[in-house]
Design a protein around this motif. Structure first.
Motif, short mmCIF file in Angstrom:
data_model
loop_
_atom_site.label_atom_id
_atom_site.label_comp_id
_atom_site.label_asym_id
_atom_site.label_seq_id
_atom_site.Cartn_x
_atom_site.Cartn_y
_atom_site.Cartn_z
N HIS A 1 19.54 0.02 15.56
CA HIS A 1 19.00 0.65 16.77
C HIS A 1 17.55 1.09 16.60
O HIS A 1 17.08 1.96 17.33
N GLY A 2 16.86 0.52 15.63
CA GLY A 2 15.44 0.80 15.49
C GLY A 2 15.08 1.83 14.44
O GLY A 2 13.90 2.16 14.30
N LYS A 3 16.04 2.35 13.69
CA LYS A 3 15.73 3.33 12.64
C LYS A 3 15.27 2.59 11.39
O LYS A 3 16.06 2.20 10.54
N LYS A 4 13.95 2.41 11.29
CA LYS A 4 13.38 1.62 10.20
C LYS A 4 13.03 2.50 9.01
O LYS A 4 12.66 3.66 9.18
N GLY A 5 13.12 1.90 7.84
CA GLY A 5 12.86 2.67 6.63
C GLY A 5 11.53 2.36 5.98
O GLY A 5 10.93 3.20 5.33
N GLY A 6 11.03 1.12 6.15
CA GLY A 6 9.79 0.72 5.53
C GLY A 6 9.87 -0.72 5.06
O GLY A 6 10.63 -1.53 5.62
N TRP A 7 9.09 -1.03 4.02
CA TRP A 7 8.98 -2.41 3.53
C TRP A 7 9.41 -2.48 2.07
O TRP A 7 9.12 -1.60 1.28
N ILE A 8 10.10 -3.58 1.74
CA ILE A 8 10.56 -3.84 0.38
C ILE A 8 10.19 -5.28 0.03
O ILE A 8 10.36 -6.18 0.87
N PRO A 9 9.69 -5.53 -1.18
CA PRO A 9 9.44 -6.92 -1.58
C PRO A 9 10.71 -7.75 -1.46
O PRO A 9 11.79 -7.30 -1.84
N ASP A 10 10.56 -8.96 -0.95
CA ASP A 10 11.72 -9.83 -0.75
C ASP A 10 12.48 -10.07 -2.05
O ASP A 10 13.71 -10.19 -2.05
N GLN A 11 11.76 -10.10 -3.18
CA GLN A 11 12.40 -10.36 -4.46
C GLN A 11 13.33 -9.23 -4.89
O GLN A 11 14.15 -9.42 -5.80
N ASP A 12 13.21 -8.06 -4.26
CA ASP A 12 14.05 -6.93 -4.61
C ASP A 12 15.24 -6.76 -3.66
O ASP A 12 15.91 -5.72 -3.67
N LEU A 13 15.48 -7.78 -2.85
CA LEU A 13 16.59 -7.76 -1.90
C LEU A 13 17.50 -8.96 -2.12
O LEU A 13 17.05 -10.01 -2.59
N LYS B 1 0.84 -1.20 0.00
CA LYS B 1 0.00 0.00 0.00
C LYS B 1 0.88 1.25 0.00
O LYS B 1 2.02 1.23 0.42
N GLY B 2 0.30 2.35 -0.45
CA GLY B 2 0.97 3.64 -0.38
C GLY B 2 1.94 3.87 -1.52
O GLY B 2 2.20 3.00 -2.35
N ASP B 3 2.47 5.09 -1.54
CA ASP B 3 3.43 5.47 -2.57
C ASP B 3 4.76 4.78 -2.33
O ASP B 3 5.22 4.65 -1.19
N ALA B 4 5.37 4.36 -3.42
CA ALA B 4 6.67 3.67 -3.34
C ALA B 4 7.79 4.66 -3.61
O ALA B 4 7.76 5.39 -4.61
N ALA B 5 8.78 4.70 -2.73
CA ALA B 5 9.93 5.60 -2.89
C ALA B 5 11.12 4.80 -3.40
O ALA B 5 11.40 3.71 -2.89
N PRO B 6 11.83 5.31 -4.41
CA PRO B 6 13.00 4.58 -4.92
C PRO B 6 14.10 4.48 -3.86
O PRO B 6 14.25 5.36 -3.01
N VAL B 7 14.84 3.41 -3.93
CA VAL B 7 15.93 3.15 -2.99
C VAL B 7 17.25 3.22 -3.74
O VAL B 7 17.37 2.73 -4.87
N THR B 8 18.25 3.83 -3.14
CA THR B 8 19.58 3.86 -3.75
C THR B 8 20.08 2.43 -3.94
O THR B 8 20.06 1.64 -2.99
N PRO B 9 20.50 2.06 -5.15
CA PRO B 9 20.96 0.69 -5.39
C PRO B 9 22.07 0.28 -4.42
O PRO B 9 22.93 1.08 -4.05
N PHE B 10 22.01 -0.97 -3.99
CA PHE B 10 23.01 -1.59 -3.13
C PHE B 10 23.03 -1.02 -1.71
O PHE B 10 24.01 -1.19 -0.99
#
Length: 654
Positions: free
Chosen positions: A90-102, A57-66
């Motif tokens: 230490h708990g600084k979470k960024g969000g969710w990424i499909p497993d296939q993209d990791l 859900k929600g808008d997807a933000a691009p991630v810097t490769p690697f």
């Protein structure tokens, strides 16, 4: 799917997200690697990966490769696996990424392909069984058949080989790619101990479809752009050699002007002496007299080098700071787009090592050679064996052979017997003529051992053969420069780290991917350990444990280097009982990991000092590498900053 089921899945996603938010009220931690007590799961973002705040859900933000993330949670929603990732532990979470993209990556080790010129290319296999059976060379006929099919792009869909290393060398600094090691197994390749590596091969840029283009030829392409920088000893005894070097360069300019006016070759000159404060009148330690950017014509070059003169006084002792001259050439010469980069050191004396109080670099032959390789430069040494330096000849030869060692080729050292000016002139003429010929080389045929010319001088013949091989490798890189994306995109494959046809030859170099900030942290931490040990505040056991803790943390989880040593006022891995946990599962380790406390105690003082000296030289290397901003890669396409990356050779870790 019914609305009820879909609604339940969405509620599940919201509950998962809500649970994650609730955890952040306290201090949540990433997931541990299975079987580990302190090592967290980590993953690399593939190029094109996107981050969302709620799975699906929600808008997807691009991630810097690697980008290297910590893994905080995993869920499955509507048949799709999602991973909650964070930027630190230490708990600084960024969000969710499909497993296939990791890409799962539980340490910082990666490999880069070595130049395949003159050798077989590395093969990527579908599974470990096939890699062990074929890649380890136990079935040569089948391996040869598969290799030929792969070269011709005729592999069937069910082939055990899924990809092949590109035909040309891919410079990881120009066309950035990663081959992260995900798993490994020990294997023998012939008589050699090797590794089966489970890897992913991922270019930074999206693959580019092959476009039919005619092969580069001397008629359709330019000559190999070549930069040659002489680093010349300008102390009192060197006047005739400086004059003879200038004469050799003038001959080359005349030859290029007459026979190849389009030739793309330039010369530079750096002069060096020694440390200036200990001897009055030396004037300078190093000085750039001619830069490559202003050395493309004879007029420009000689207008700059006319002022090169020898000093009027003798330095403190016979050895000089030739390493400072080499480093000045690496650091301050404008190498630009020269595809072939040569540094030719001319001296009659040995070099000041990194532990010499008068050294200007604090680097030894190994670290300086690595800095040159990082900058794609090859170092030649013309060592003048004059009678005055007879007592220094053997030690200087050892230094300069190590300094000029080139991977896969050997050392590029030549000792001029007796230091005769006429003999020196002959060698300079032959060497530079050979480099000019390679610039204009009209074909891509492998060099013949006959090309060096008939000579009774075995040392010269060997050097010329090495120059031929080096020139061929550089020429092939130039003529067959791969397009970005030529690294195959394979997210799960196995390979062998040695060549089945030449088991003694490794097909990859092992590296540790560090950001510029992490390298700075490593520099500070290692320097701190060495200073604390020097002050007598560390026992031998704690000294070794601190170094091992730092090396293991850099290889496993570079983000956690700060506070990984006693010297920093914290506890090292041994203190916390985690040393073996960090080391186990690493396919490769650095020098310090094999040194036990018993080894240290049994070593004579000289060997202990040599070990410490190598560590101190690595500190100097880290600083030099950090300052070479042109080597760092910004994965987000922006300017070089603390998040820019460089794959540091494993042997340069503590």
């Amino acid at each position: 799917m019914t609305r009820v089921v879909r609604g339940l899945l969405i509620i599940t996603a919201l509950l998962v997200s809500g649970s994650a938010l609730a955890q952040e009220a306290g201090e949540s931690k990433p997931l541990l690697i299975e079987g580990k007590k302190s090592l967290y799961q980590r993953a690399l973002a593939k190029p094109g990966a996107k981050l969302v705040s709620i799975p699906g859900k929600g808008d997807a933000a691009p991630v810097t490769p690697f980008t290297a993330f910590y893994v905080y949670s995993r869920v499955e929603i509507e048949g799709k696996n999602w991973v909650q990732v964070g930027y630190d532990s230490h708990g600084k979470k960024g969000g969710w990424i499909p497993d296939q993209d990791l890409i799962e990556w539980n340490h910082g080790l990666t490999v880069s392909f070595r130049d395949p010129a003159g050798h077989n290319r590395a093969m990527l296999f579908r599974d470990a069984e096939q890699a062990s059976k074929l890649g380890a060379g136990t079935n040569g006929a089948e391996l040869d058949s598969l290799y030929q099919a792969a070269i011709k792009d005729q592999l069937p869909p069910d082939s055990p080989v899924v990809a092949l290393q590109p035909s040309a060398y891919v410079d990881i600094k120009d066309d950035f790619y990663l081959v992260p090691i995900r798993e490994f197994k020990d294997v023998f390749v012939g008589p050699e101990q090797g590794r089966l590596l489970r890897v992913s091969t991922v270019p930074h840029n999206a693959p580019v479809e092959a476009v039919a283009t005619p092969p580069a030829t001397p008629e359709s392409g330019k000559s190999l752009s070549t930069g040659v920088v002489f680093v010349i000893d300008s102390t009192l005894s060197m006047a005739p050699y400086i004059s003879r070097t200038k004469a050799a360069v003038r001959k080359i300019y005349d030859r290029i002007a007459k026979k190849d006016p389009q030739g793309n070759m330039a010369f530079g000159l750096v002069a060096f002496r020694d440390e200036t404060t200990s001897v009055e009148g030396l004037e300078y330690r190093t000085m750039v007299f001619a830069d490559l950017q202003k050395g493309s014509t004879a007029k420009e070059f000689f207008s700059q080098v006319g002022e090169v003169e020898t000093d009027k006084v003798s330095n403190k002792d016979f050895i000089e700071d030739s390493y400072a001259g080499i480093k000045r050439a690496i650091d301050d010469i404008s190498w630009g787009d020269f595809q072939a980069r040569y540094i030719i050191l001319v001296t009659d004396a040995g070099a000041r090592e990194g532990n010499d109080p008068l050294s200007g670099t604090k680097m030894g032959a190994d670290t300086l050679r690595q800095l040159a390789r990082d900058n794609n430069a090859a170092i030649f040494v013309l060592h003048l064996l004059t009678p005055a330096g007879a007592d220094n000849h053997a030690s200087a030869e050892k230094q300069y052979k190590a300094l000029s060692l080139y991977p896969g080729i050997g050392d590029l050292y030549y000792g001029v017997k007796g230091g005769a000016v006429s003999e020196f002139g002959r060698i300079v003429d032959l060497l530079t003529d050979q480099l000019v010929a390679q610039m204009r080389r009209p074909d891509t045929a492998e060099p013949s051992t006959q090309e060096a010319g008939a000579t009774q001088d075995q040392q010269l013949t060997q050097l010329q053969e090495k120059v031929n091989k080096l020139g061929y490798a550089l020429r092939m890189q130039y003529l067959d420069r791969p397009r970005k994306g030529n690294i195959p995109v394979v997210f799960d494959a196995w390979m062998v780290d040695r060549d089945p046809k030449e088991p003694q030859r490794k097909t990859v170099d092992v590296r540790v991917l560090l950001t510029r900030d992490q390298l700075s942290e490593l520099y500070q931490m290692l320097r701190e350990v060495l200073e604390t040990a020097e002050e007598g505040l560390l026992s031998p056991r704690n000294f070794l444990d601190d170094i091992k803790s730092l090396a293991a943390t850099a290889s496993r989880d570079p983000e956690r280097m700060a506070g990984s040593t006693r010297s920093s006022g914290a506890k090292n891995l041994s203190d916390m009982g985690f040393m073996m946990e960090y080391i186990e599962g690493l396919p490769y380790t650095g020098e310090v990991m094999s040194v036990s406390l018993e080894d240290w105690r049994n070593w004579p003082a000289k060997r202990q000092l040599e070990f410490i000296q190598r560590l101190e030289e690595k500190v100097s290397y880290y600083r030099a590498l950090h300052d070479h901003t042109d080597l760092w890669v910004s994965l987000d396409g922006g300017p070089v900053d603390g998040d820019s990356v460089f794959p540091v050779p494993l042997e340069m870790l503590p």
